[in-house]
Write a protein that holds these residues in place. Structure first.
Motif, mmCIF file in Angstrom:
data_model
loop_
_atom_site.group_PDB
_atom_site.id
_atom_site.type_symbol
_atom_site.label_atom_id
_atom_site.label_comp_id
_atom_site.label_asym_id
_atom_site.label_seq_id
_atom_site.Cartn_x
_atom_site.Cartn_y
_atom_site.Cartn_z
ATOM 1 N N ILE A 81 0.834 -1.206 0.000
ATOM 2 C CA ILE A 81 0.000 0.000 0.000
ATOM 3 C C ILE A 81 0.867 1.254 0.000
ATOM 4 N N ASP A 82 1.943 1.263 0.819
ATOM 5 C CA ASP A 82 2.838 2.421 0.843
ATOM 6 C C ASP A 82 3.493 2.655 -0.514
ATOM 7 N N ALA A 113 2.922 5.967 -2.842
ATOM 8 C CA ALA A 113 4.052 6.772 -3.310
ATOM 9 C C ALA A 113 4.055 6.884 -4.835
ATOM 10 N N GLN A 114 3.765 5.781 -5.509
ATOM 11 C CA GLN A 114 3.761 5.789 -6.976
ATOM 12 C C GLN A 114 2.665 6.707 -7.518
ATOM 13 N N ILE A 126 2.777 10.272 -9.676
ATOM 14 C CA ILE A 126 2.069 10.462 -10.943
ATOM 15 C C ILE A 126 1.146 11.677 -10.863
ATOM 16 N N ALA A 127 0.436 11.802 -9.743
ATOM 17 C CA ALA A 127 -0.473 12.945 -9.574
ATOM 18 C C ALA A 127 0.295 14.258 -9.576
#
Length: 284
Positions: free
Chosen positions: A167-168, A172-173, A177-178
């Motif tokens: 989940i972490d 982070a990924q 991207i955002a």
């Protein structure tokens, strides 16, 4: 309860984190099941109606028994046979009320910070959350929201603990991207708006030129550190400029452009006056 080093040893007490992560499935199951059962009862049974119905029946029976006892034996049955009761108010006042008071003070302080915009970003977040809740409550009932909140509270922490690394990494990924998408959108919007800004500056005349010259140009890659470096550079540049002659210190970006002076010199003005005087007829 046993004692360890003169201090009462607390048994296996479950903290809130342990309760929500199902470290003790039996205890967590009891709490979770009790909450769901309570919500179902509130959904299907009118508890207020049942409470008041039992209340008036019980009070009538108590009054009749007390009256009958006093009439027959001189002492009411309720007074004579009532069970020994302990006051729970003192314990509630000593243990619960101080925590509630402390929580209320902290809650009031945070609410005031949000309402009076001590932190503009926090106030905007509060406005966004209020808007989201407004939309959610328009489509779902309060009962459905409370039930969903209880279920998620007892499921999401356990899922997160069991899959913490995955989940972490995913958070982070997707955060990266955002951030990249937000930067790309900002750059695109800036490029599209630049022609309109330039046109507005040209139409504004000297004021627009002054603003365009002195306002800092922010790029998508600018950071807080870059701002600090720019501030340091401008400070050092100002200190160097302070040593320059006074004529140089009066010019620069810090001074608003003055109204243009007339380009006519003294000799031109004298010629103009002589010509005007010659055209005036003399008095006879």
């Amino acid at each position: 309860m046993s004692e360890v080093n003169g201090t009462p040893a607390v048994g296996k007490q479950c903290s809130v984190q342990d309760l929500l992560t199902w470290k003790d499935p039996v205890k967590t199951g009891k709490v979770f099941g009790g909450l769901i059962l309570t919500l179902l009862v509130f959904k299907t049974v009118n508890l207020f109606n049942v409470f008041f119905h039992l209340a008036y029946l019980g009070l009538l029976i108590s009054a009749a028994a007390e009256y009958a006892g006093r009439l027959v034996t001189g002492t009411g049955f309720v007074t004579k046979y009532k069970p020994q009761t302990h006051s729970h108010s003192a314990r509630f006042n000593d243990e619960v009320l101080p925590r509630i008071a402390s929580f209320n003070e902290k809650l009031e302080e945070e609410v005031k910070k949000i309402l009076f915009a001590h932190n503009i970003e926090t106030t905007l977040k509060g406005a966004a959350l209020s808007y989201i809740l407004y939309k959610v409550t328009s489509y779902f009932s309060l009962y459905a929201l409370i039930t969903t909140a209880v279920v998620l509270t007892f499921t999401l922490p356990a899922v997160y603990v069991k899959n913490k690394k995955e989940i972490d990494a995913a958070v982070a990924q997707y955060s990266k991207i955002a951030s990249e998408k937000a930067t790309e959108f900002t750059n695109t919007a800036s490029k599209q708006a630049q022609p309109y800004v330039d046109s507005l500056v040209e139409k504004s005349g000297p004021l627009g030129s002054f603003i365009k010259k002195n306002l800092p140009t922010r790029t998508a890659g600018s950071t807080v550190g870059g701002e600090k470096e720019a501030s340091t550079a401008s400070t050092s540049g100002a200190s160097k400029t302070a040593d320059a002659p006074s004529t140089a210190s009066t010019s620069g970006a810090s001074k608003f452009p003055e109204v243009p002076t007339s380009s006519l010199d003294k000799s031109t003005m004298e010629d103009f006056v002589d010509e005007a005087s010659s055209k005036i007829p003399e008095a006879h």
